[in-house]
Design an enzyme around this catalytic site. Structure first.
Site, mmCIF file in Angstrom:
data_model
loop_
_atom_site.group_PDB
_atom_site.id
_atom_site.type_symbol
_atom_site.label_atom_id
_atom_site.label_comp_id
_atom_site.label_asym_id
_atom_site.label_seq_id
_atom_site.Cartn_x
_atom_site.Cartn_y
_atom_site.Cartn_z
ATOM 1 C CG ASP A 144 -1.772 28.728 -19.893
ATOM 2 O OD1 ASP A 144 -2.970 28.749 -20.249
ATOM 3 O OD2 ASP A 144 -0.840 29.009 -20.666
ATOM 4 C CG HIS A 218 -4.069 28.758 -23.623
ATOM 5 N ND1 HIS A 218 -2.990 29.169 -22.866
ATOM 6 C CD2 HIS A 218 -3.967 29.408 -24.805
ATOM 7 C CE1 HIS A 218 -2.273 30.039 -23.567
ATOM 8 N NE2 HIS A 218 -2.832 30.199 -24.744
ATOM 9 C CB SER A 548 -0.164 31.205 -26.113
ATOM 10 O OG SER A 548 -0.771 32.253 -25.426
#
Length: 769
Positions: A144, A218, A548
């Site tokens: 990520d 994220h 996600s």
């Protein structure tokens, strides 16, 4: 000097004596060159690196430094390397011996205080008790945007020692050193070479750490969702208060930063997978992807095949391109593909119109406290003026028209929180975000910089009609705090990508759905929870939505299963997750997709149920070579299969030896084409429950299809015993005149004495002319 010495000396001599001339970057592109793992030319080199460099030495002109062109040397996720080449050089290199395939570097996009409770992981259910140590010994590798190691979600209090099998490390870089890792965050690396050569540098306003440190949030969010430690008193400015906890709080985390300000490049992704396999992870979590691709052209599919061969479960996001049909990505059958569902937690923020009408909405504005409201304000929706005013784009809102007013902004183009910032900078006092026909009734919440709420498409039309027909339209926003348990959930998220898979319709995708809407998880302490540079507020947690977010939920659940059953294969873990999934919501009614029951193309086998998945009773296991046979059945060529699997097979011989082969997948996707009206599939179940178990089959046949199962009763005498059965599907009528039509049903094996064992497989039958 012998031949070996001459070759090595020649390569090293040329690489180091070539002039240091920088090639014109505009003429170079990054390519991934896949080589034959037992290449004829490899044996004369002392190392894989030297072998890989030799291809560049043969390709480049004498003025080039061949080592400067090499980005990565791969040996685990695939055999080969990534390098910068011109088109002319590429054409020459393709013709060299042992070059199997060449792929241009491809960009992929990145696609909780309550979800662990929603999934039943905070209590004892059916004899399974969820404890903070669950997942112990498992290592979850997350590809990520990196990690914020100081987040309390990565604290290592009460964590066990790092597993002895771990071979990874903590890579130092900008504002990140080896002491940033601990017994929870046991590894962190970054991969930037593909990104650097493919992208222009960031603007001065973007702080991008050249290290494993997370610049975007994220990766911190997804890592903590999968295996974050238990953190009491977590909230987003008071919203969603509770205990923040990953699905497997006892598991270890290894972070591989592959995503940067402009995306995630396949050369970096494969390098990270290559490293993760070598490091010893048990689970790989990839909340990134693109659009469906043939497996031989999909770097994630190729890398994950090698990971699967090493016993690593690969969990991937299905994508956020829903509700478009056949938009699902990451569809290789050895990958577990995750769609997104909703929670039954809402953050009501109702628009009260001056005429007494109420329009429901949701918001995570920090002032969202029960029964708190804004004062009544004039409503304004600007259209027909400056370009982009209805979208509230930067510079599109004249101050004289919006100052002190409640501004209506359509969704689209720029970020939802960014629209609020633009309204605020223009003098607006509040905002109503209006869904468009693309978003319909999707109810995503955001942290806002001013009082704001999001309303659905139907409500937006009603609001705009009120504005257009009222002389002095006014409204106030009434907040309702955090509400749990009053709405139907789970349902399929509007944005979640749908099947069927255009590249592999014989495998139903996505596999399951998991919580992916309004998920609260860890956030970097140097970023505003809105992600806006103008926002000075800080929080250890924020809310995000997407597949996600659903992907790491299942990654953590896979870690729980691996911890409980360390000898299970990735296929067995996937089977446990799929065959125990729920197809009804919290009220016992069918899971919805909008206002209708969700199809298997939207939710796969259903919504993940971790407490049942840890003890599924039976599993459908798959050996790595079975996937090779499956690829032959699908019609992949010899060279394509070699690219995917690194196995040299003759499909003619394989199919002769495996007549009637069907992949032992936990779901059943049957395709009738070219006028065929019958088909048989075989399956094999392994008993992982108790000895002396008897299972009986229950079938709900798809409409227009008759289904026969033989045998209808499976008697297992021992644990780990495997028994087979066959299913015949017969079309009751030919569907002439339709290009594609599908119906669905299910097949369930029920334990004769223990009602908790219900091993369910969804069925979809498709007719194609």
């Amino acid at each position: 000097m012998d031949f070996y010495s001459q070759m090595v000396f020649s390569t090293i001599f040329l690489c180091f004596l070539l002039l240091q001339v920088q090639a014109n970057a505009s003429n170079l592109q990054t390519y991934m060159i896949q080589l034959h793992p037992q290449g004829l030319t490899s044996s004369v080199f002392e190392s894989k690196l030297q072998w890989h460099l030799s291809f560049l030495e043969q390709t480049l002109s004498v003025e080039e430094d061949c080592s400067s062109r090499l980005l990565y040397s791969y040996s685990n996720a695939m055999e080969g390397f990534a390098a910068q080449l011109s088109e002319t050089e590429l054409e020459y290199l393709k013709k060299l011996p042992d070059v199997v395939a060449v792929r241009a570097d491809r960009k992929y996009e990145i696609q909780t205080t309550y979800s662990h409770k929603f999934l039943g992981l905070s209590v004892c259910t059916q004899g399974v008790c969820y404890k903070s140590s669950m997942g112990q010994g498992a290592i979850v590798g997350v590809l990520d945007t990196g990690v914020w190691p100081e987040s309390p979600s990565f604290g290592d209090s009460k964590m066990p020692p790092i597993p002895q099998k771990w071979r990874g490390g903590c890579q130092e870089g900008q504002d990140f050193n080896s002491s940033s890792c601990n017994r929870k965050l046991i590894g962190a690396k970054f991969f930037i070479k593909g990104h650097h050569v493919a992208s222009s540098p960031p603007s001065d306003t973007v702080q991008e750490y050249v290290s494993p440190r997370d610049s975007h949030g994220h990766g911190t969010h997804t890592s903590s969702t999968a295996a974050g430690a238990s953190v009491a008193g977590a909230s987003v400015f008071g919203n969603g208060a509770g205990v923040a906890q990953g699905m497997a709080p006892g598991a270890h985390i290894a972070v591989y930063k592959v995503c940067w300000f402009s995306g995630c490049y396949s050369s970096d992704i494969v390098a990270a997978m290559d490293s993760a396999i070598r490091d010893g992870v048990d689970i790989l979590s990839l909340s990134l992807g693109g659009f469906p691709l043939p497996f031989f052209d999909d770097s994630i599919a190729i890398g994950s095949f090698r990971a699967m061969q090493h016993g690593i479960s690969v969990i991937c996001a299905a994508g956020n391109n829903g509700p478009t049909q056949s938009s699902v990505a990451n569809v290789a059958p050895w990958i577990t593909t995750i769609g997104a569902g909703t929670l039954d937690r809402t953050f009501p923020a109702i628009v009260r119109l001056s005429n007494g009408e109420a329009i429901p909405g949701e918001s995570m504005y920090p002032g969202n406290k029960f029964n708190q409201a804004t004062k009544e304000l004039e409503l304004v929706y600007l259209t027909g003026g400056q370009m982009g005013s209805e979208l509230c784009l930067k510079g599109s809102l004249p101050r004289e028209q919006v100052e002190g007013k409640m501004v209506v902004c359509d969704r689209g183009v720029n970020g939802r929180s960014e629209k609020g910032q633009i309204v605020k900078e223009s003098g607006g006092a509040a905002m109503i975000l209006a869904n468009t026909e693309i978003n319909l009734e999707e109810d995503l919440v955001d942290v806002h910089v001013l009082p704001a709420t999001l309303i659905g498409f139907a409500e937006a039309n009603r609001l705009k009609a009120y504005i257009n027909t009222t002389t002095d339209p006014k409204a106030r926003i009434q907040f309702g705090g955090t509400v749990i348990g009053r709405t139907r959930a789970p349902s399929v998220a509007q944005f979640s990508s749908r099947g069927p898979s255009p590249t592999n319709p014989s495998t139903l995708k996505p596999d399951v759905i998991a919580p992916g809407v309004n998920i609260i998880a860890a956030w970097p302490q140097n970023l505003a929870p809105t992600g806006l540079l103008e926002d000075s507020r800080r929080s250890n947690f924020t809310v995000m939505s997407g597949t996600s977010m659903s992907c790491p939920h299942v990654s953590g659940i896979a870690a729980l299963i691996h911890s409980a059953h360390p000898k299970w294969t990735p296929a067995a873990i996937k089977s446990a997750i799929m065959t125990t999934a729920d197809v009804t919501d919290r009220f016992g009614k069918p899971i919805l997709d909008g206002n209708k029951p969700a199809s298997v193309f939207a939710m796969g086998a259903g919504h993940v149920n971790p407490t049942r998945a840890i003890d599924p009773g039976l599993v459908y296991d798959i050996k790595p070579y079975d996937y090779v046979i499956h690829l032959c059945v699908l019609g992949y060529t010899h060279s394509e299969i070699f690219i995917i699997t690194h196995m040299n097979v003759s499909c003619h011989k394989v199919l002769q030896m495996n007549k009637g082969f069907t992949l032992n997948y936990p779901s059943m996707s049957v395709v009738f084409k070219h006028g065929t009206t019958s088909k048989m599939v075989s399956r094999r179940l392994t008993n992982v429950g108790s000895p002396n178990s008897v299972y009986e089959v229950e079938v709900t046949a798809p409409e227009g299809v008759s289904v026969r199962v033989k045998p209808r009763r499976l008697v297992f005498k021992h644990v780990n015993e495997s028994l087979s059965y066959k299913v015949w599907f017969m079309s009751e009528k030919r569907r002439e005149g339709r290009k594609v039509s599908s119906t669905e049903g299910h097949l369930t094996w029920l334990h004769s004495e223990n009602s908790k064992y219900r091993v369910r497989s969804p069925i979809v039958v498709t007719w194609k002319n």
